[in-house]
Structure formats: C-alpha cells, structure tokens
Scaffold this active site. Sequence first.
Site, mmCIF file in Angstrom:
data_model
loop_
_atom_site.group_PDB
_atom_site.id
_atom_site.type_symbol
_atom_site.label_atom_id
_atom_site.label_comp_id
_atom_site.label_asym_id
_atom_site.label_seq_id
_atom_site.Cartn_x
_atom_site.Cartn_y
_atom_site.Cartn_z
ATOM 1 C CG HIS A 1 -5.635 -1.987 8.771
ATOM 2 N ND1 HIS A 1 -5.698 -0.638 9.059
ATOM 3 C CD2 HIS A 1 -4.325 -2.321 8.984
ATOM 4 C CE1 HIS A 1 -4.520 -0.189 9.406
ATOM 5 N NE2 HIS A 1 -3.668 -1.195 9.381
ATOM 6 C CD GLU B 1 -8.436 1.155 7.586
ATOM 7 O OE1 GLU B 1 -8.370 0.213 8.408
ATOM 8 O OE2 GLU B 1 -7.765 2.199 7.701
ATOM 9 C CG ASP C 1 -0.281 -0.457 2.501
ATOM 10 O OD1 ASP C 1 0.964 -0.443 2.568
ATOM 11 O OD2 ASP C 1 -0.987 -0.830 3.439
ATOM 12 C CG ASN D 1 -8.650 -1.186 11.901
ATOM 13 O OD1 ASN D 1 -7.726 -1.880 11.480
ATOM 14 N ND2 ASN D 1 -9.082 -0.123 11.254
#
Length: 245
Positions: free
Chosen positions: A139, A144, A68, A137
């Site tokens: 990811h 996400e 990313d 979280n």
Amino acid sequence: MIKIVETRDYNDMSRKAANVISAQVILKPDSVLGLATGSTPVGCYQTLVHWCEKGDLDFSKVRTVNLDEYQGLEKWHDQSYYYFMRENLFKYVNINLDNTNIPDGSNPDAEAECARYHELIESMGGIDLQLLGIGNNGHIGFNEPADVFADKTHKVELAESTIDANARFFKDRDEVPRFAYTMGIGEIMSAKKILIIASGKAKAPIIREMIKGPVTPKVPASILRFHPDVTLIADVDALSLLNKE
Ligand code: F6R
C-alpha cells in the site's frame, strides 16, 4: 522507471531523503510537500528538524498535504496522524501551521471530507514533491491492494495486514481504527516528483514485487513505475531481494 538509491542503513536512508526534501525547499521555498507518517520517515524528519534549527533550511513558505488519516480518531489522540506530524516535524520547524493539511479523521461525513481534501490539493496547484513509505502489502498512503486504482481522496477499509502492522502503536489490536481517509492513487501520481523510502528486511519482498512484478492494483505501489520522476531511497536490507532470481 524508478531510480534506485541504495543506502547503507536506516540513518543513511533518512539523511539522503532529507537531502532531497531540503533541495526541493531550497530551490522552491513555497513548495507543496506531500508528507507521510509511519516509522520510516521519522529519521528523515529528525534530520530536517536539525537542519532547520541550524538555520540551513526554511519552512516558512512551505505548504504541506499529508497522505492519510485514521477515521474516527480525534486530532489529539496520540495515534492520530495529525498528532504524529505535530510531534515529529511541525512543532520543531518554522512552518506556519495554517499551511499544513491532513484529512480530518474526526469528520464522520466521508464524502464531504474527501471532496474537501481533493479540492484543497487542486487549489494548491498540486504537489511538488510527494514523500511515500510502503506497506508490507504494497500500500501507498492507505491505498490497500484492490481490484482497481482509486483516483481521488476516499474512505478505505484497512486491510487486516495493515491492522496487524499498525497494532504495534496501540495498546490493543482492537483499538486500531478500521477505516481511514487517504489520498487516491490519481492524486499521488499527479505529484511532480515522488520520493519513496524503505528500510529493513521486512520490506524486501514487497520492494521486489513493486519493481519486478506486474503493475497491478493488487500491489498499489507498482503503479509508481508509470510515473516519470520517482526515486526510491532504500537501505541494503530493503533492496536485498531485488537482484535474486
Ligand atoms: C503513512 C502511510 C503508509 C506508510 C506505510 C509504511 O502515512 O501512508 O502508507 O507509509 O504503512 O509504514 P512504516 O513506515 O511504519 O513501515
């Protein structure tokens, strides 16, 4: 099922992860490695640099694709993932920079950039070994929590919790980019092998959720349980909630 390797601490995790990557490169010198940024892989990259300097490891034929990149940061911004990879790995190993790939966050045309990146991964014949970290979280890459699993490289709006987590690298929370380009879950799941690493107590709740909770796009890393060859290398702290009721 995810194979779990417990390590004493961060350094032990880093060395064991480096061992797995090193074995991959020794067995297949022209491997396509999928790489991650963030705090977790730094020690692993330092170990690889050290082994490369000693002459135990040869990156000359290795090709890489990173997961990313922030959208809107120029390559040489000190928080771009391009810059991170240069400073933490590429500068210090004998890799051909032409064989390294990161989504181009400075390209404002998301559709074109994401399509280019997807085709690039395909043209390389897929990923032999994908290294992953995990967000608080759940990811992976910047996939996400969401209602569906995204397949290919796409533009994402970062979750507020991710912006909070990554604000530590910027002078101000407002400077954290709001968008990123990330490999999709489909591309990550197409990797032949996956190595996910985690360290520290802060990751313990999400590691438990990934392994014990439902497989759901609300916890993107949970999908890894459906991959045939995933290894989690994590320290005792990150695994500390796994066997608690
Ligand atoms: C980075 C990436 C992210 C990180 C995750 C964990 O390329 O894809 O998913 O792996 O945010 O970050 P750290 O390691 O900083 O806790």
